[in-house]
Design a protein around this motif. Structure first.
Motif, mmCIF file in Angstrom:
data_model
loop_
_atom_site.group_PDB
_atom_site.id
_atom_site.type_symbol
_atom_site.label_atom_id
_atom_site.label_comp_id
_atom_site.label_asym_id
_atom_site.label_seq_id
_atom_site.Cartn_x
_atom_site.Cartn_y
_atom_site.Cartn_z
ATOM 1 N N GLN A 5 21.427 8.932 -131.204
ATOM 2 C CA GLN A 5 22.040 8.718 -129.896
ATOM 3 C C GLN A 5 22.325 10.058 -129.211
ATOM 4 N N ALA A 6 22.745 11.038 -130.008
ATOM 5 C CA ALA A 6 23.035 12.363 -129.453
ATOM 6 C C ALA A 6 21.767 12.999 -128.886
ATOM 7 N N LEU A 7 20.623 12.734 -129.507
ATOM 8 C CA LEU A 7 19.360 13.244 -128.971
ATOM 9 C C LEU A 7 19.052 12.549 -127.648
ATOM 10 N N ARG A 8 19.327 11.246 -127.600
ATOM 11 C CA ARG A 8 19.055 10.487 -126.373
ATOM 12 C C ARG A 8 19.912 10.977 -125.215
ATOM 13 N N THR A 9 21.196 11.287 -125.501
ATOM 14 C CA THR A 9 22.065 11.711 -124.400
ATOM 15 C C THR A 9 21.918 13.196 -124.108
ATOM 16 N N GLY A 10 21.144 13.907 -124.923
ATOM 17 C CA GLY A 10 20.953 15.336 -124.687
ATOM 18 C C GLY A 10 22.025 16.211 -125.298
#
Lengths: 330, 569
Positions: B254-259
């Motif tokens: 999720q952290a990758l998705r939100t940047g």
């Protein structure tokens, strides 16, 4: 008066004894687990010689309880006790840092998160419980009860991950951690940064915990509200607020004090599930990792900390109870 | 009552305020580290930026002598230099040493260091530091994972500030791994320590000579490194690297998705497809140095360790035909398709394809062939006399081919699935398995050197050297707890000793091939697959990762992190 101080002294003595007993038990508890701290890592480079050297470094080559005839106290157990007496909790095997340092750092994180979560849950839970009890039988009561039961039975992990995805996708909240790496700013900006990171995990904890406070507050207050003296107060024509505040709440708070004291004691243990989902390096997570690395010193230190805080919270509850309810001393 | 309702509203309002208010500046207030030096006005456009790398564990310690976790070594690789390094094809390349040569005796190595190298604190780095490091580690038995690199070390000389002469008492074959993985440490920092003090040193300042240097460390949270823009060999284009810990794999994705992070190791194969469909995320799949393994308890009574051995293995496992039949009954492709969603390569032996020419690619594995498996067991006399679908021992109809099976329940999320597949596959050949999931420590307690098991599923990470795992099947490791299967074969042992001192690559590869063939023939291990390295990065933030389909893949290696540049918006 003397009866009262006798009670207090007896209570504190008992608390001290419990702590000593657990300190001794802790040593054996973790060593009963199968496994070996020097073998928790599978790496082709970890040769048999290197492992033997590690055992020496961790002191695991010493006898467990009693040493040799010449030095009967040169054993793991007595070295642990000796360190403990001097306030030395040893070096953590897995992090290579003094246990006291690790625990101090993690304790602050945990108390920040779980403490705030518990406090909010207590305030909101009690408020909801009072509303429900006062409006017993109305749709408001039914609704509050439903919310309380529902949130109480939610799996922590599930709620946490849902809040995480919603909060980070739609509200720009951080996914995990305590602060933004490399963040610079004044103390207020830094505090706000931590607050932003705290929001989702605290919300999760509050939602999960408030149900139990609400339910107990509601049933305690219902008990009290059916007492004759409340009827008398009504007959006297007192306002609702005064009946609640002066007559009902005081008595209904007794079971809450026990519950609050107990949970505050356990607060120190952190919440493994919430800490794991939100990558919050608190004590719960630390214990979890320490078990899988068979980090005896860290486990011993952490469990001693738990024991002390639970025992102290219990003793505090008992003493407070004695002060609030004179019957307890009898 | 009104009061209480007001209180509730207040709390809710506070929650909402806390939720809403700081949201707006989130984009701006979550900056990456400010650049250490203000960039020159005429600096080229494509530099700067700090890359944030997510990982599911924190480094255990920053002391290279005490660290075990890969997360710690990922950091050391950026902060410290070795004498040499290896590229993605496992070929030696210069690092601290500009050039090097080995004498005709195959024991004496001479290195010439780059001129004018300094440590991160400004102290000059000389051959004295190299000599000191080798001698310190050779003397410290408890420097667990580094100590082995100094075995057979005879002397280290520093005749002048840029020359190092290292002599071994015998020829040593795995020098590429030794010289690249043994980080050179600053003498002026480490010299005062005896072994105990060196082991307990926290090394939070981590003075090294690599292209990144320590900026900020919060144990369990993150570690921030600044670029060394004037590095002698590989000055990074980016300003820094942050290693950030996510204790939960889903949260990290999720952290990758939100940047919030720019690069991750993909934690489960189920998220590969969803990530591939994200516009600003690139998923890279390639060779890694890891394998999964199923091993049998094959220890013989005469090899049973006298002190710790229980040696309760099933008698049928002593029969190589039974193990060969089980190998024929194992459908590796099904395991890969179901468990890894197809993202794996069928395994063969304890060497991986990532090891290049040392991997015995020409050897043929046991074909998945249930009929053949049944035929072998029939011919060997293992008949199902009571008709319950499980075969019995030839001379002892009371003992069925029912094997105890375990996997590390705390390390393998797929363990249950793998068990179910193997149970069904092996049942086709009349071999039953009963599951006892154990955590890794409990598993170690029954595994080795106790040999109190029948079959265990586990996994290994390997070193750069192709023989890094081949020693676990030698006879001498049975009592030490290193040998898992208890396998013993004098011919294999002799080949192992021989390859240790064979410097010629082709000659050594031939020996390694022979060893792999022996292991395949005797089946102490079944290697279901070589897992693939799956990484994902934000292609809208950084570009220029070094990717080689035929080489090893590691996007958070120094090779990539010194090459990447930020994407200009």
């Amino acid at each position: 008066m003397s009866q009262r101080s006798d009670y207090i002294i007896k209570r504190l003595l008992w608390a001290a004894l419990t702590i000593v007993f657990v300190a001794v038990l802790n040593f054996f508890l973790f060593r009963v687990l199968p496994g070996d701290p020097t073998r928790t890592v599978r790496d082709p480079r970890l040769t048999a010689e290197a492992r033997a050297a590690l055992e020496r470094r961790f002191g695991l080559d010493k006898p467990l309880v009693f040493g040799t005839i010449d030095a009967p106290f040169d054993s793991q157990f007595f070295r642990y006790l000796g360190g403990l007496v001097q306030g030395d909790l040893g070096i953590s095997f897995s992090t290579n840092r003094p246990v006291a340092d690790v625990l101090r750092e993690r304790l602050i994180n945990t108390v920040l998160l779980v403490g705030v979560g518990e406090a909010l849950a207590i305030v909101i839970g009690i408020a909801m419980g009072v509303v429900a009890a006062w409006r017993r039988g109305t749709p408001l009561d039914a609704g509050t009860l439903l919310v309380g039961l529902f949130t109480w039975s939610l799996p922590t992990f599930f709620l946490a991950i849902i809040l995480l995805i919603v909060g980070s996708s739609y509200f720009g909240l951080p996914v995990g951690g305590i602060r933004t790496p490399g963040f610079s700013g004044n103390a207020f900006a830094q505090a706000m940064d931590v607050a932003r990171h705290m929001l989702l995990p605290t919300l999760t904890l509050t939602i999960i915990l408030l149900g139990q406070y609400m339910l107990i507050m509601r049933s305690a207050l219902l008990d009290v509200l059916s007492e004759d003296y409340v009827l008398t107060a009504r007959a006297k024509g007192l306002t609702h607020g005064r009946i609640l505040r002066d007559h009902a709440m005081r008595n209904a708070m007794l079971p809450m004090i026990t519950l609050i004291a107990l949970t505050l004691g356990f607060t120190v243990g952190g919440s493994v599930l919430v800490e794991r989902v939100f990558s919050w390096p608190g004590l719960g997570l630390t214990i979890f990792d320490a078990v899988s690395r068979r980090d005896y010193p860290l486990l011993q230190g952490a469990f001693l900390l738990f024991t002390v805080s639970v025992v102290l919270a219990n003793a505090a509850a008992d003493l407070l109870y004695a002060a609030l309810d004179p019957r307890v001393q009898q | 009552m009104l009061q209480h309702v007001r209180l509730l509203t207040l709390v809710l309002a506070l929650l909402l305020a806390a939720c809403g208010a700081p949201t707006a500046p989130a984009g701006e207030t979550a900056p990456t580290a400010p650049p250490a030096d203000a960039p020159a006005p005429d600096a080229p456009a494509a530099t700067g930026g700090t890359i944030t790398i997510g990982s599911t564990a924190a480094p255990d310690t920053l002391n290279p002598g005490a660290a075990y976790l890969i997360e710690a070594f990922d950091v050391f690789e950026l902060v410290y230099d070795g004498l040499i390094t290896v590229d993605l094809r496992a070929q030696a390349q210069p690092q601290l040493a500009r050039e090097w040569s080995v004498a005709d005796d195959n024991r004496t190595w001479t290195f010439t260091l780059h001129e004018g190298i300094t440590w991160h604190d400004g102290t000059p780095l000389t051959s004295e530091d190299v000599k000191f490091t080798f001698e310190m580690i050779a003397g410290f038995d408890s420097f667990a994972l580094l100590k082995d690199y100094t075995s057979l070390l005879e002397s280290v000389e520093a005749p002048d500030p840029t020359t190092v002469v290292i002599t071994f008492s015998e020829p040593v074959a795995n020098t590429d791994e030794r010289f690249s993985a043994l980080y050179i440490l600053p003498k002026h920092i480490w010299e005062p320590f005896d072994e105990a003090a060196a082991g307990e040193f926290e090394n939070v300042e981590m003075i090294g000579s690599g292209p990144f240097k320590m900026a900020e460390y919060r144990p369990g949270e993150f570690l921030r490194l600044d670029a060394v823009k004037d590095h002698y060999l590989t000055p990074p284009q980016v300003d820094g690297v942050i290693f950030r810990v996510y204790n939960n794999g889903d949260a990290m994705v999720q952290a990758l998705r939100t940047g919030e992070v720019d690069l991750i190791d993909v934690p489960t194969n189920t998220v590969v497809r969803p990530l591939q469909s994200e516009a600003s995320v690139e998923v890279v799949i390639g060779n890694g140095l890891s394998l999964s393994d199923i091993f049998f308890n094959v220890v013989t009574p005469e090899n049973c360790p006298p002190d710790d051995g229980v040696c309760s293995g099933h008698p049928a496992l002593q029969d190589v035909r039974v193990r060969q039949a089980i190998a024929h009954a194992t459908d590796k492709q099904q395991l890969i398709d179901v468990v890894l969603l197809g993202l794996g390569v069928p395994g063969l032996s304890l060497v991986t394809p990532g090891h290049g020419e040392a991997f015995a690619s020409q050897v043929e594995d046991y074909a998945f062939d249930v009929a053949r498996a049944n035929q072998i067991l029939d011919e060997a006399g293992y008949a199902d006399t009571d008709g319950d679908g499980v075969r019995e021992m030839p001379a002892d109809p009371a003992t069925a081919l029912r094997l105890r099976y375990s996997y590390p329940s705390d390390q393998s999320t797929d363990g249950q699935r793998i068990y179910e597949l193997l149970r069904d596959q092996w049942a086709q050949a009349g071999v039953a398995i009963d599951l006892t999931p154990l955590d890794a420590d409990a598993l170690t307690a029954i595994c080795c050197p106790a040999f109190d098991f029948d079959v265990i599923y586990w996994g290994w990470g390997l070193g750069i050297d192709p023989a890094s795992l081949l020693y676990i099947t030698t006879t001498e490791q049975i009592p030490t707890g290193i040998s898992e299967a208890g396998y013993s074969n004098p011919e294999y042992d002799a080949l192992f000793q021989q390859q240790l001192v064979t410097i010629d690559r082709a000659e050594r590869s031939a020996l390694l091939h022979e060893m792999q063939e022996i292991l395949l023939r005797d089946v102490p291990y079944i290697i279901p697959w070589y897992a693939q390295t799956i990484e994902a990065y934000r292609s809208d933030r950084f570009t220029g990762f070094v990717i080689d389909p035929d080489g090893l893949q590691n996007l958070n290696s120094r090779i990539s992190l010194t090459a990447i540049t930020p994407v200009q918006p």
